[in-house]
Scaffold this motif. Structure first.
Motif, PDB file in Angstrom:
ATOM      1  N   UNK A  61       0.516  -1.130  -0.106  1.00 37.88           N
ATOM      2  CA  UNK A  61      -0.035   0.114   0.031  1.00 37.88           C
ATOM      3  C   UNK A  61       0.871   1.302   0.037  1.00 37.88           C
ATOM      4  N   UNK A  62       0.249   2.331  -0.552  1.00 40.00           N
ATOM      5  CA  UNK A  62       1.049   3.644  -0.469  1.00 40.00           C
ATOM      6  C   UNK A  62       0.741   4.177   0.879  1.00 40.00           C
ATOM      7  N   UNK A  63       1.674   5.391   1.025  1.00 40.06           N
ATOM      8  CA  UNK A  63       1.560   6.158   2.451  1.00 40.06           C
ATOM      9  C   UNK A  63       1.056   7.308   2.033  1.00 40.06           C
ATOM     10  N   UNK A  87     -16.416   1.282   1.806  1.00 38.69           N
ATOM     11  CA  UNK A  87     -16.329   2.450   2.332  1.00 38.69           C
ATOM     12  C   UNK A  87     -15.229   3.045   1.493  1.00 38.69           C
ATOM     13  N   UNK A  88     -14.827   2.609   0.365  1.00 36.27           N
ATOM     14  CA  UNK A  88     -13.770   3.088  -0.642  1.00 36.27           C
ATOM     15  C   UNK A  88     -13.981   2.318  -1.957  1.00 36.27           C
ATOM     16  N   UNK A  89     -13.614   2.730  -3.166  1.00 41.36           N
ATOM     17  CA  UNK A  89     -13.566   2.454  -4.353  1.00 41.36           C
ATOM     18  C   UNK A  89     -12.657   1.368  -4.401  1.00 41.36           C
ATOM     19  N   UNK A 134      -8.624 -13.732  -6.087  1.00 40.91           N
ATOM     20  CA  UNK A 134      -8.678 -12.418  -6.889  1.00 40.91           C
ATOM     21  C   UNK A 134      -7.494 -11.499  -6.373  1.00 40.91           C
ATOM     22  N   UNK A 135      -7.194 -10.871  -7.083  1.00 39.47           N
ATOM     23  CA  UNK A 135      -6.125  -9.717  -6.458  1.00 39.47           C
ATOM     24  C   UNK A 135      -7.058  -8.440  -6.580  1.00 39.47           C
ATOM     25  N   UNK A 136      -6.882  -7.825  -5.361  1.00 36.43           N
ATOM     26  CA  UNK A 136      -7.788  -6.583  -5.161  1.00 36.43           C
ATOM     27  C   UNK A 136      -6.979  -5.219  -4.998  1.00 36.43           C
ATOM     28  N   UNK A 137      -7.447  -4.164  -5.379  1.00 37.08           N
ATOM     29  CA  UNK A 137      -6.819  -2.820  -5.102  1.00 37.08           C
ATOM     30  C   UNK A 137      -7.740  -1.880  -5.040  1.00 37.08           C
ATOM     31  N   UNK A 138      -7.503  -1.234  -3.838  1.00 40.89           N
ATOM     32  CA  UNK A 138      -8.682  -0.184  -3.534  1.00 40.89           C
ATOM     33  C   UNK A 138      -8.021   0.934  -2.999  1.00 40.89           C
ATOM     34  N   UNK A 139      -8.812   2.166  -3.087  1.00 42.80           N
ATOM     35  CA  UNK A 139      -8.498   3.431  -2.476  1.00 42.80           C
ATOM     36  C   UNK A 139      -8.731   3.451  -1.124  1.00 42.80           C
ATOM     37  N   UNK A 140      -7.636   2.935  -0.318  1.00 46.36           N
ATOM     38  CA  UNK A 140      -7.732   2.815   1.140  1.00 46.36           C
ATOM     39  C   UNK A 140      -6.426   2.472   1.933  1.00 46.36           C
ATOM     40  N   UNK A 141      -6.392   2.702   2.888  1.00 46.97           N
ATOM     41  CA  UNK A 141      -5.020   2.689   3.568  1.00 46.97           C
ATOM     42  C   UNK A 141      -4.982   0.964   4.110  1.00 46.97           C
ATOM     43  N   UNK A 142      -3.676   0.581   4.146  1.00 49.94           N
ATOM     44  CA  UNK A 142      -3.438  -0.722   4.519  1.00 49.94           C
ATOM     45  C   UNK A 142      -4.535  -1.439   5.593  1.00 49.94           C
ATOM     46  N   UNK A 143      -5.031  -2.630   5.728  1.00 48.38           N
ATOM     47  CA  UNK A 143      -5.835  -3.082   6.737  1.00 48.38           C
ATOM     48  C   UNK A 143      -5.008  -3.398   8.096  1.00 48.38           C
TER      49      UNK A 143
END
Length: 143
Positions: A61-63, A87-89, A134-143
């Protein structure tokens, strides 16, 4: 081999990284890259939903505080469905098997190579009669 190529394309991150509870957080100012090998074979943590055989693990994830992004691996096996409200795309690309996705209006069968998009606020039911990865990518912080 196709699965590994797809994951390789998506799993590029920065080499000077910070280890987070789940996944690797990329420092904002880093310009190096790192690849995560054989992601489909990695251990994936249970989502701890009673009666649901669903698993998820963040990889990277990005920071960035303004535009966070986190990517991971999702697996579901035959059993009770998983219902999740975003709660994110988010998006997923099917790497192996198949997964049924329903938004309450339509149900689709995601198969290897299919990309799905889940807008913020959507409630999605995930299920399978076998298993899917599946590979998942979302506009969120790391869980």
């Amino acid at each position: 081999m196709m699965k590994l190529k797809l994951v390789t394309l998506f799993c590029v991150s920065i080499s000077s990284t910070l280890v987070s509870a789940h996944g690797v957080q990329v420092p904002n100012d880093s310009k190096s890259l790192q690849i995560f090998k054989n992601v489909p074979a990695m251990s994936i943590a249970s989502m701890n939903e009673p009666g649901v055989n669903a698993y998820f693990e963040d990889i990277v994830g990005s920071s960035s505080p303004n535009a966070p992004m986190a990517c991971g691996i999702f697996k579901i096996e035959k059993g009770n469905p998983l219902v999740y409200t975003y709660d994110y795309d988010d998006s997923k690309i099917i790497l192996d098997g198949h997964i049924y996705f329903s938004d309450g209006t339509q149900t689709v069968k995601g198969e290897v190579g299919d990309v799905l998009f889940f807008p913020k606020g959507s409630t999605i039911t995930f299920s399978t009669d076998d298993e899917g990865l599946a590979y998942a990518c979302g506009q969120r912080k790391l869980f």
